[in-house]
Design a protein around this motif. Structure first.
Motif, PDB file in Angstrom:
ATOM      1  N   GLY A 136       0.804  -1.214   0.000  1.00 48.66           N
ATOM      2  CA  GLY A 136       0.000   0.000   0.000  1.00 48.66           C
ATOM      3  C   GLY A 136       0.838   1.265   0.000  1.00 48.66           C
ATOM      4  N   LYS A 137       0.156   2.390   0.238  1.00 46.61           N
ATOM      5  CA  LYS A 137       0.816   3.691   0.271  1.00 46.61           C
ATOM      6  C   LYS A 137       1.376   3.928   1.665  1.00 46.61           C
ATOM      7  N   THR A 138       2.640   4.258   1.729  1.00 47.37           N
ATOM      8  CA  THR A 138       3.318   4.357   3.017  1.00 47.37           C
ATOM      9  C   THR A 138       3.625   5.786   3.428  1.00 47.37           C
ATOM     10  N   ALA A 139       3.545   6.753   2.545  1.00 44.58           N
ATOM     11  CA  ALA A 139       3.935   8.130   2.853  1.00 44.58           C
ATOM     12  C   ALA A 139       2.742   9.053   2.699  1.00 44.58           C
ATOM     13  N   ILE A 140       2.834  10.203   3.334  1.00 45.50           N
ATOM     14  CA  ILE A 140       1.795  11.213   3.295  1.00 45.50           C
ATOM     15  C   ILE A 140       2.454  12.573   3.120  1.00 45.50           C
ATOM     16  N   GLU A 141       1.734  13.470   2.468  1.00 51.24           N
ATOM     17  CA  GLU A 141       2.252  14.817   2.211  1.00 51.24           C
ATOM     18  C   GLU A 141       1.706  15.773   3.257  1.00 51.24           C
ATOM     19  N   LEU A 142       2.588  16.447   3.978  1.00 50.29           N
ATOM     20  CA  LEU A 142       2.214  17.387   5.031  1.00 50.29           C
ATOM     21  C   LEU A 142       2.595  18.802   4.609  1.00 50.29           C
ATOM     22  N   GLY A 143       1.839  19.743   5.080  1.00 49.60           N
ATOM     23  CA  GLY A 143       2.210  21.127   4.805  1.00 49.60           C
ATOM     24  C   GLY A 143       1.085  21.932   4.187  1.00 49.60           C
ATOM     25  N   PRO A 144       1.461  23.139   3.725  1.00 52.44           N
ATOM     26  CA  PRO A 144       2.813  23.693   3.553  1.00 52.44           C
ATOM     27  C   PRO A 144       3.457  24.112   4.868  1.00 52.44           C
ATOM     28  N   LEU A 145       4.791  23.955   4.926  1.00 52.38           N
ATOM     29  CA  LEU A 145       5.570  24.239   6.131  1.00 52.38           C
ATOM     30  C   LEU A 145       6.740  25.154   5.792  1.00 52.38           C
ATOM     31  N   TRP A 146       7.287  25.765   6.830  1.00 50.19           N
ATOM     32  CA  TRP A 146       8.516  26.544   6.689  1.00 50.19           C
ATOM     33  C   TRP A 146       9.686  25.579   6.648  1.00 50.19           C
ATOM     34  N   SER A 147      10.512  25.666   5.615  1.00 48.73           N
ATOM     35  CA  SER A 147      11.571  24.678   5.388  1.00 48.73           C
ATOM     36  C   SER A 147      12.954  25.181   5.763  1.00 48.73           C
ATOM     37  N   SER A 148      13.087  26.445   6.151  1.00 52.72           N
ATOM     38  CA  SER A 148      14.399  26.995   6.455  1.00 52.72           C
ATOM     39  C   SER A 148      14.666  26.937   7.961  1.00 52.72           C
ATOM     40  N   SER A 149      15.666  27.678   8.393  1.00 58.45           N
ATOM     41  CA  SER A 149      16.090  27.632   9.788  1.00 58.45           C
ATOM     42  C   SER A 149      15.055  28.291  10.693  1.00 58.45           C
ATOM     43  N   LEU A 150      15.012  27.832  11.948  1.00 61.02           N
ATOM     44  CA  LEU A 150      14.086  28.369  12.937  1.00 61.02           C
ATOM     45  C   LEU A 150      14.777  29.245  13.976  1.00 61.02           C
ATOM     46  N   PHE A 151      16.107  29.398  13.905  1.00 61.93           N
ATOM     47  CA  PHE A 151      16.827  30.111  14.950  1.00 61.93           C
ATOM     48  C   PHE A 151      17.880  31.013  14.334  1.00 61.93           C
ATOM     49  N   ASN A 152      18.127  32.145  14.998  1.00 57.89           N
ATOM     50  CA  ASN A 152      19.199  33.071  14.663  1.00 57.89           C
ATOM     51  C   ASN A 152      20.156  33.088  15.856  1.00 57.89           C
ATOM     52  N   THR A 153      21.321  32.511  15.680  1.00 58.87           N
ATOM     53  CA  THR A 153      22.242  32.330  16.800  1.00 58.87           C
ATOM     54  C   THR A 153      22.690  33.659  17.385  1.00 58.87           C
ATOM     55  N   GLY A 154      23.005  34.631  16.537  1.00 58.19           N
ATOM     56  CA  GLY A 154      23.472  35.909  17.032  1.00 58.19           C
ATOM     57  C   GLY A 154      22.439  36.635  17.862  1.00 58.19           C
ATOM     58  N   PHE A 155      21.204  36.616  17.409  1.00 56.30           N
ATOM     59  CA  PHE A 155      20.143  37.288  18.167  1.00 56.30           C
ATOM     60  C   PHE A 155      19.872  36.574  19.487  1.00 56.30           C
ATOM     61  N   LEU A 156      19.955  35.250  19.495  1.00 58.52           N
ATOM     62  CA  LEU A 156      19.744  34.507  20.735  1.00 58.52           C
ATOM     63  C   LEU A 156      20.834  34.804  21.763  1.00 58.52           C
ATOM     64  N   LYS A 157      22.072  34.995  21.306  1.00 62.42           N
ATOM     65  CA  LYS A 157      23.148  35.341  22.242  1.00 62.42           C
ATOM     66  C   LYS A 157      22.927  36.723  22.835  1.00 62.42           C
ATOM     67  N   ARG A 158      22.410  37.642  22.038  1.00 62.22           N
ATOM     68  CA  ARG A 158      22.090  38.969  22.567  1.00 62.22           C
ATOM     69  C   ARG A 158      20.936  38.895  23.560  1.00 62.22           C
TER      70      ARG A 158
END
Length: 575
Positions: A363-385
């Protein structure tokens, strides 16, 4: 409980033949709230509800004779007056949730970090309720911010004004509104707060702000278009969503209705919820010819918080829209991958998945989810500030979470990453770029507020994003308990992180799941290393070294067999 036959509750007259009888029916009186109830069973249920709520006769008499005084709470050196039943949204006009303290502290650190870039900032708390968040901004940041607290409910607006006077803050009212407490306004020395009473969409259409915080009761998709319409360039929009039943895939039809997104329950459902909200924010910004840069996204038990920086211009909007993609999720082994870019229809989408479940399972084993944000979720420099601001203002409760976000953004274990506070607070580093945060100058990296960026700045931002694409953290994570091998004792979490790191993979823990591991290792390699450092259950304890009797080929075969065994044991289970 005694029955009453007095003329307390007249019954409608009934016509018997030609005579009209106006007899009175028997009834009961509640000794707690003096309600009149006809049936005995209804009276028993009514009294039981009073008992379950802890309401007694003496409490009712005290409440009826004397006016109930509002309770005063204190949080982060800010006093607020709350209505009775303040923690129950259905029973109060001004809802105050003590469990959202972590949310308020992390938003405060965000605003404090933004205030180092340019000042003064025009900030909006679109749904004030008790006004606790705007009061903390004005009280601790002073003249660096101009705070506007808005609420549509008249009782909430009155309570916000009282809380401003309680904290000795000056209330700035509009001309058409009556100015109450002028004497208190003159005595206020900590700055002014403007309190408005109008619909949040109308207010955000009429005025421009540098910082907007949206925290409605439930979803916030109805306010995103208005928020991005007039927000200033390089400003920040923070969105708190409390509709976790739909975001965490408990009400999938609601998520499809609000966010236009197909979602199922997965092992990484919290990060999936964060990417759903970011995708909705990105589409709203693109409709206003604006792009976004995600500073961080947090998904905890009670809320999903997303904070983004606004980049004005159609070029940034196009780059943002390209990062909203669909996800292919295997329902057997929980492997996942974002769909490839392009408009051409692929003959076999299963080829994109690293696993071979479609070939070995019926049978079918996969499913399509989304639409989602595919890029990064964090900004390291801003988090350090933000970490520096939390240390500066003494917010000890939020520091472990911010440190975990920094480790997660760099995708390095705690032992291999050191978070240090910059010795010179006027010169901080964000993604390899040193920025100035002195009081008399604004940040050189960013342009002045409300103005478009030059072509040189746009090209520099584009080059920076391309260089950071390779160093971005891998999407999603694996739960070590979900992929443990049957009949084997898995290693300790810290030891397993070291094993993955020694194998050449990027690895870190995640705040989304206490037993989750964020890594760029494929699922087959993840399970192979997990099996290699696991011990059989019958031996007891866990060995420090790897199993000597297991070769690499045998390990791979056993991993595939364990995946097949779990799939057969689960039958036709679908999330």
């Amino acid at each position: 409980m005694c029955i009453c036959h007095l003329a307390c509750r007249p019954v409608k007259p009934t016509i018997v033949g030609e005579q009209i009888s106006s007899k009175l029916g028997a009834h009961y009186h509640c000794i707690i709230c003096s309600a009149t109830i006809t049936r005995r069973t209804d009276m028993l249920g009514h009294v039981t509800r009073h008992v379950n709520k802890g309401e007694t006769k003496s409490r009712y008499i005290a409440a009826s004779t004397t006016k109930s005084s509002n309770e005063i709470l204190k949080e982060a050196d800010t006093d607020i007056q709350v209505f009775p039943n303040y923690s129950i949204p259905q029973k109060t006009d001004s809802y105050f949730n003590p469990k959202m303290k972590l949310n308020r502290q992390i938003i405060f650190c965000t605003l404090a970090a933004l205030a180092k870039e340019r000042k003064p900032l025009e900030c909006l708390d679109a749904f004030g309720a008790t006004g606790i968040m705007g009061l903390q901004w004005a009280k601790h940041l002073g003249n660096a911010v101009k705070v506007t607290i808005n609420d549509l409910n008249e009782n909430s607006v009155t309570l916000i004004q009282k809380n401003c006077h309680l904290n000795k803050l000056k209330v700035v009212v509009e001309r058409e509104e009556k100015k109450e407490g002028d004497a208190l306004e003159e005595d206020g020395t900590l700055g002014g707060i403007q309190v408005t009473r109008m619909d949040a969409n109308v207010l955000m259409h009429l005025r421009s702000f540098d910082f907007i915080h949206l925290d409605p009761f439930g979803t916030s998709v109805n306010y995103l278009d208005s928020a991005f319409r007039n927000v200033r360039n390089l400003g920040i929009v923070s969105v708190t969503s409390t509709d976790i039943s739909s975001l965490y895939a408990k009400a999938q039809h609601v998520a499809r209705r609000h966010y236009g997104c197909n979602i199922v329950r997965t092992e990484y459902y919290k990060e999936l919820a964060a990417r759903i909200v970011v995708a909705a924010v990105a589409r709203a910004a693109a409709r206003c010819n604006k792009g976004i840069e995600v500073l961080f996204a947090v998904a905890l038990e009670h809320f999903v918080l997303v904070v983004v920086r606004v980049l004005r211009g159609p070029t940034s909007a196009d780059e943002t829209a390209k990062k909203v993609q669909y996800l292919i999720h295997c329902q057997w082994c929980e492997e996942r991958i974002f769909q490839k870019d392009g408009n051409m229809v692929e003959e076999n989408p299963y080829r994109q998945l690293p696993c071979n479940c479609h070939g070995s399972m019926p049978g079918k084993t996969a499913i399509e989810l989304g639409p989602l944000w595919s890029s990064s979720l964090f900004n390291t420099g801003f988090l350090k500030r933000m970490l520096f601001e939390s240390l500066h203002h003494g917010l000890d409760d939020i520091q472990p979470l911010i440190k975990t976000l920094i480790f997660e953004s760099e995708c390095t274990p705690h032992s291999q990453c050191s978070v240090h506070v910059p010795s010179d607070p006027s010169k901080q580093e964000e993604n390899g770029v040193f920025i100035k945060t002195t009081d008399d100058t604004t940040i050189d990296t960013y342009s002045t507020q409300g103005k478009r960026k030059s072509n040189e700045t746009v090209s520099n931002v584009a080059k920076k994003q391309k260089s950071d694409a390779s160093s971005a953290h891998p999407p999603f994570y694996y739960n070590i308990h979900r992929h443990s091998i049957k009949g084997m004792n898995m290693p300790k979490l810290k030891k397993f992180l070291c094993c993955l790191s020694q194998a050449g993979f990027r690895v870190s823990r995640t705040h989304f799941d206490p037993m989750g591991i964020r890594t760029d290792a494929p699922l087959v390699q993840f399970k192979s290393i997990l099996l290699k450092y696991s011990t059989p259950t019958y031996t007891g304890g866990q060995s420090e070294g790897h199993m000597q009797s297991t070769s690499d080929d045998t390990v791979a075969d056993r991993v595939e067999m364990s995946v097949n065994d779990k799939a057969e044991a689960s039958g036709c289970r679908r999330w």
